[in-house]
Design a protein around this motif. Structure first.
Motif, short mmCIF file in Angstrom:
data_model
loop_
_atom_site.label_atom_id
_atom_site.label_comp_id
_atom_site.label_asym_id
_atom_site.label_seq_id
_atom_site.Cartn_x
_atom_site.Cartn_y
_atom_site.Cartn_z
N SER A 43 2.70 -1.35 -7.32
CA SER A 43 1.73 -0.63 -6.95
C SER A 43 1.79 0.75 -7.49
N SER A 44 0.85 1.68 -7.35
CA SER A 44 0.90 2.91 -7.75
C SER A 44 0.27 4.10 -7.16
N TYR A 45 0.32 5.18 -7.42
CA TYR A 45 -0.60 6.35 -6.67
C TYR A 45 -0.84 7.36 -7.98
N ASN A 46 -2.15 7.48 -8.13
CA ASN A 46 -2.50 8.34 -9.19
C ASN A 46 -1.86 7.89 -10.54
N GLU A 53 -8.16 0.90 -0.20
CA GLU A 53 -7.52 1.68 -1.08
C GLU A 53 -7.99 2.99 -1.09
N PRO A 54 -7.41 3.95 -0.56
CA PRO A 54 -7.77 5.33 -0.61
C PRO A 54 -7.90 5.81 -2.08
N THR A 55 -8.74 6.66 -2.56
CA THR A 55 -8.61 7.28 -3.99
C THR A 55 -7.36 7.46 -4.62
N GLY A 56 -6.95 6.91 -5.71
CA GLY A 56 -5.90 7.21 -6.31
C GLY A 56 -4.92 6.18 -5.58
N TYR A 57 -5.07 5.52 -4.84
CA TYR A 57 -4.07 4.30 -4.54
C TYR A 57 -4.41 2.89 -5.11
N TYR A 58 -3.14 2.50 -5.57
CA TYR A 58 -3.49 0.91 -6.12
C TYR A 58 -2.29 0.20 -5.52
N SER A 59 -2.92 -0.76 -4.87
CA SER A 59 -1.92 -1.70 -4.25
C SER A 59 -1.61 -2.94 -5.09
N ASN A 60 -0.49 -3.43 -4.85
CA ASN A 60 -0.05 -4.77 -5.48
C ASN A 60 -0.71 -5.81 -4.60
N ARG A 61 -1.28 -5.53 -3.36
CA ARG A 61 -1.67 -6.60 -2.36
C ARG A 61 -0.77 -7.77 -2.33
N TRP A 62 0.55 -7.29 -1.82
CA TRP A 62 1.53 -8.24 -1.68
C TRP A 62 1.20 -9.05 -0.70
N LEU A 63 0.58 -8.69 0.24
CA LEU A 63 0.05 -9.45 1.36
C LEU A 63 -1.48 -9.01 2.00
N THR A 64 -2.44 -9.89 1.88
CA THR A 64 -3.77 -9.60 2.38
C THR A 64 -3.65 -9.50 3.90
N CYS A 65 -4.02 -8.30 4.65
CA CYS A 65 -4.05 -8.47 6.14
C CYS A 65 -5.45 -7.94 6.59
N ILE A 66 -5.68 -8.77 7.59
CA ILE A 66 -6.85 -8.49 8.46
C ILE A 66 -6.65 -7.91 9.79
N LEU A 67 -7.51 -7.15 10.25
CA LEU A 67 -7.76 -6.63 11.80
C LEU A 67 -8.63 -7.38 12.45
N MET A 76 0.89 -1.19 0.14
CA MET A 76 -0.22 -0.05 0.02
C MET A 76 0.93 1.15 0.16
N PRO A 77 0.87 2.16 -1.08
CA PRO A 77 1.48 3.38 -1.10
C PRO A 77 1.20 4.20 0.20
#
Ligand SMILES: *Cc1c(COP(=O)(O)O)cnc(C)c1O
Length: 379
Positions: free
Chosen positions: A175-178, A287-301, A147-148
């Protein structure tokens, strides 16, 4: 669904996933006898990284992501007695190179939107250190779990105080941002190709920068700092940090399937999300708006440390690997004596969070099985 407890093969958190062409590039290295820390695979692997991230960046292939951080800090002028700000919520390799250089880490906690370095606390930390006559030399910011971090805010702070950012993209290739790729935001970016990362060379890393001089200097330092001369002449202390041409062959093959790997990991994330996010006990990092995650690891809380442990142990009993989120650096015995600016966020994430198996080669039956096991704990 009945949970069949017969012997199943181990499900890993994140395991290597070859694309198919890796062995032919490795074979090419053998056939041409380029079994060395230089050669065509190294050049082509670097080109592939440059083409993927941004045509304006230069990449130097190295022996590890840790080596890349070490060289990045040295290139930015960090030396003995300096202070370097480091995101506390990360893997220790983000911070260790600060110690290699005899510098002092200053740890900064996270914000809740991306789980990465908090711009507010960062500003507070810089102001406070300047007031103490110790302006930090660099900032190590991390795109954790893919996550950026807050790119715009961190960039603004970095520019305002004129402190360069080492962008730890070890977990964020793809991953990328905008629409702009991670690895291209800091003064220097670093990548890792360790065995558990989104793509791998079995072990390796890269230093990335828009400044070509940084690449040249990184390669120079990574190959024992040899001056131009027929004999071995040195005017600087060097390292043996270059990537081998064999491993770069694996990297060339992996770069060809990078986007497929990102898509597969995002699909794994989406599957967990679709089947678990309706439960009030399970939270995801979205992902907040504009954020693109490669989702390397899926995490839960989860609601508590106890629930987290219950889930982790149930998975373990079924031969499924999961792992608590990173233990923050300011709570690590080796680093706890250093100054930190914290707000409790990363400690809470560490206590309640769990990384789930997320590999691009996971089969969907295994993912569904994990989801069912988690539901047995929650209900
Ligand atoms: C893996 C990792 C590194 C180190 O990379 P290596 O190639 O294993 O040396 C650095 N930072 C983060 C956040 C990582 O996950």
């Amino acid at each position: 669904m009945s949970l069949n407890t017969s012997i199943r093969s181990k499900v890993w958190l994140s395991s290597p996933h070859m694309g198919g062409n890796e062995q032919s590039y490795v074979k090419e290295a053998f056939d041409t006898n380029w079994v060395a820390p230089l050669g065509p695979n190294v050049d082509q692997f670097e080109k592939a990284i440059e083409n993927f991230i941004d045509n304006n960046v230069y990449a130097a292939a190295l022996s590890s992501g840790t080596a890349a951080i070490h060289l990045a800090l040295e290139l930015l002028g960090v030396s003995r007695g300096d202070e370097v700000i480091c995101q506390s919520f990360t893997f220790s390799a983000s911070a260790n190179p600060i110690m290699y250089l005899g510098a002092t880490p200053v740890f900064v906690d996270s914000e809740k939107d991306t789980w990465n370095i908090s711009p507010e606390l960062l500003k507070q930390a810089i102001e406070s250190r300047i007031a103490n006559g110790k302006k930090p030399k660099a900032i190590v910011a991390v795109h954790l779990y893919g996550m950026p971090y807050k790119i715009a805010e961190i960039k603004e702070i970095s520019e305002y105080y004129d402190i360069p950012v080492v962008e730890d993209s070890a977990e964020a290739l793809g991953s990328s941002y905008n629409g702009v790729n991670c690895g291209s935001f800091g003064a220097i970016g670093i990548l890792s190709f360790n065995g558990n990362k989104i793509i791998t060379t079995s072990g390796g890393g890269a230093l990335v920068s828009k400044n070509e001089d940084y690449k040249k200097r990184a390669v120079f330092l990574a190959t024992q700092a040899r001056d131009e001369a027929p004999h071995y002449q040195h005017s600087a202390v060097g390292y043996n940090y270059r990537m081998s041409n064999i491993l770069a062959g694996i990297g060339r093959g992996q770069m060809e399937v990078l986007q497929d790997r990102v898509n597969a990991r995002r699909f794994v994330y989406q599957t967990y999300f679709d089947q678990l996010s309706h439960l009030k006990e399970i939270e995801f990092l979205q992902e907040p708006t504009g954020y693109y995650s490669n989702r390397w690891l899926t995490c839960i809380l989860t609601p508590s440390f106890e629930t987290r442990e219950e889930i982790r142990n149930v998975l373990l009993e079924h031969n499924i690997e999961s792992r608590p989120l990173w233990k923050p650096m300011h709570l690590q015995p080796v680093f706890e004596k250093y100054i930190n600016f914290s707000n409790g966020t990363s400690e809470d994430l560490f206590n309640r969070g769990l990384c789930l198996p997320s590999g691009s080669n996971l089969n969907i039956e295994d993912v569904n099985y994990i989801i069912a096991l988690i539901k047995t704990v929650i209900s």
